[in-house]
Design an enzyme around this catalytic site. Structure first.
Site, mmCIF file in Angstrom:
data_model
loop_
_atom_site.group_PDB
_atom_site.id
_atom_site.type_symbol
_atom_site.label_atom_id
_atom_site.label_comp_id
_atom_site.label_asym_id
_atom_site.label_seq_id
_atom_site.Cartn_x
_atom_site.Cartn_y
_atom_site.Cartn_z
ATOM 1 N N LYS A 54 44.291 32.902 -26.788
ATOM 2 C CA LYS A 54 44.324 31.783 -27.731
ATOM 3 C C LYS A 54 45.739 31.216 -27.799
ATOM 4 O O LYS A 54 46.726 31.892 -27.489
ATOM 5 C CB LYS A 54 43.859 32.202 -29.134
ATOM 6 C CG LYS A 54 44.768 33.212 -29.872
ATOM 7 C CD LYS A 54 45.919 32.587 -30.645
ATOM 8 C CE LYS A 54 46.868 33.665 -31.183
ATOM 9 N NZ LYS A 54 48.174 33.156 -31.610
ATOM 10 N N GLY A 70 51.951 36.681 -27.978
ATOM 11 C CA GLY A 70 51.574 35.636 -28.932
ATOM 12 C C GLY A 70 50.303 34.920 -28.524
ATOM 13 O O GLY A 70 49.997 33.838 -29.016
ATOM 14 N N ALA A 82 47.193 36.647 -28.416
ATOM 15 C CA ALA A 82 46.067 37.414 -28.990
ATOM 16 C C ALA A 82 45.282 38.184 -27.936
ATOM 17 O O ALA A 82 44.078 38.376 -28.071
ATOM 18 C CB ALA A 82 45.132 36.502 -29.788
ATOM 19 N N GLY A 83 45.963 38.667 -26.890
ATOM 20 C CA GLY A 83 45.267 39.420 -25.851
ATOM 21 C C GLY A 83 44.561 40.653 -26.388
ATOM 22 O O GLY A 83 43.372 40.875 -26.106
ATOM 23 N N GLY A 84 45.250 41.464 -27.179
ATOM 24 C CA GLY A 84 44.642 42.666 -27.756
ATOM 25 C C GLY A 84 43.516 42.340 -28.714
ATOM 26 O O GLY A 84 42.467 42.995 -28.719
ATOM 27 N N SER A 85 43.712 41.297 -29.521
ATOM 28 C CA SER A 85 42.673 40.884 -30.475
ATOM 29 C C SER A 85 41.435 40.373 -29.753
ATOM 30 O O SER A 85 40.300 40.650 -30.148
ATOM 31 C CB SER A 85 43.213 39.779 -31.398
ATOM 32 O OG SER A 85 44.261 40.263 -32.197
ATOM 33 N N ASP A 106 43.740 38.238 -35.994
ATOM 34 C CA ASP A 106 43.220 37.260 -35.039
ATOM 35 C C ASP A 106 41.851 37.636 -34.480
ATOM 36 O O ASP A 106 41.242 36.839 -33.762
ATOM 37 C CB ASP A 106 44.190 37.092 -33.854
ATOM 38 C CG ASP A 106 45.456 36.341 -34.228
ATOM 39 O OD1 ASP A 106 45.434 35.587 -35.220
ATOM 40 O OD2 ASP A 106 46.473 36.501 -33.524
#
Length: 287
Positions: free
Chosen positions: A10, A98, A100-103, A136
């Site tokens: 994102k 920043g 939101a890869g993990g989210s 996120d």
């Protein structure tokens, strides 16, 4: 049984922090949208009741610190699932960027396991669980383009922006989101015009979107990390139509309307950092 789920990155078209909340988080207003840079989550159902995580990149945790692991664990506990799952994450989204890869990995895991374990949960129910994992994750469950408020978990879908290219450039540094928010002086910054951004998106005004890009966290991150400020300046110099840092950084994105300019911006930035991607916005009609 197996299934594979895409976990797109994102970007924040606008990010405003209104005030510090009693729970220690900030009250935010964010316009978020997804781009077609994505991790892939492969889920394999197992009968041993265990959750295991393997990741293509060695520096991503593969234990309880991993948000996909947390998503599987939460879903298993809430729905009283006896089955286990083997999770394999193919990383394409840079870590601590920043974006939101993990989210997004956590959201994709929730959606994939809902299907794999035949749980029949709605997106609203999955998003509510996601909010317990990270701010996120709720947005990433829904995808598309949305206004996020509260601490980021209250999601209201809005129209997709007009089609354009997005250049992402991440310097080889990590940024602590908690540290950036801690240093943010909400009473001293220029705040985003969130309603103007929503209006520009609804009117499909590319120039209106570029004119209203705003991220209050830039006041902290650009000061702490000159590398991020340099990338933003270079992206503007190479001719991106609108440039902004995503989230708490360090990734900077540039919106480019015409493909003829795309290569100039992309090639120019390759001289300044290794992680440069040319991607498209994911419009709701694409999904």
């Amino acid at each position: 049984m197996k299934c594979s789920v895409k976990a797109p990155a994102k970007i924040n078209l606008s990010l405003d922090a209104i005030k510090k909340r009693d729970d220690g988080f900030h009250e935010v207003e964010m316009i978020m949208t997804m781009v077609d840079l994505a991790d892939r989550i492969d889920l394999t159902d197992t009968d041993d009741g265990r959750i295991t995580v393997d990741v293509s990149e060695g520096f991503v945790p593969n234990d309880h610190r991993n948000l996909a692991y947390q998503a599987a664990s939460l879903l298993k506990e809430r729905c009283n699932v006896k089955r286990g799952v083997s999770i394999y994450i193919t990383k394409r989204i840079p870590v601590a960027a920043g974006l939101a890869g993990g989210s997004s990995d956590a959201a994709a895991t929730l959606k994939g396991l809902n299907q794999l374990w035949d749980l029949g949960l709605s997106l609203d129910e999955l998003a509510e669980m996601g909010a317990e994992i990270g701010s996120d994750v709720s947005f990433c469950v829904y995808g598309g383009t949305a206004l996020a408020t509260g601490r980021g978990e209250i999601i209201k879908a809005i129209s997709s922006p007009p089609p354009c290219w997005v250049i992402l450039a991440k310097p080889p540094i990590g940024v602590s989101t908690a540290e950036v928010y801690k240093r943010l002086k909400v009473n001293e910054v220029e705040h985003a015009n969130t309603s103007a951004m929503i209006k520009a998106i609804e009117e499909q005004s590319f120039s209106g979107i570029c004119n209203n890009l705003h991220n209050v966290l830039e006041t902290v991150t650009l000061d702490l990390y000159p590398e991020v400020k340099n990338i933003k300046e270079q992206m503007i110099r190479f001719g991106a139509d609108g440039v902004l840092m995503s989230g708490s950084g360090p990734t900077v994105f540039g919106l480019v309307e015409h493909e003829s300019r795309l290569h100039r911006v992309y090639n120019g930035l390759r001289g300044f950092c290794q992680d440069v991607f040319a991607v498209r916005l994911i419009r709701s009609t694409d999904s």
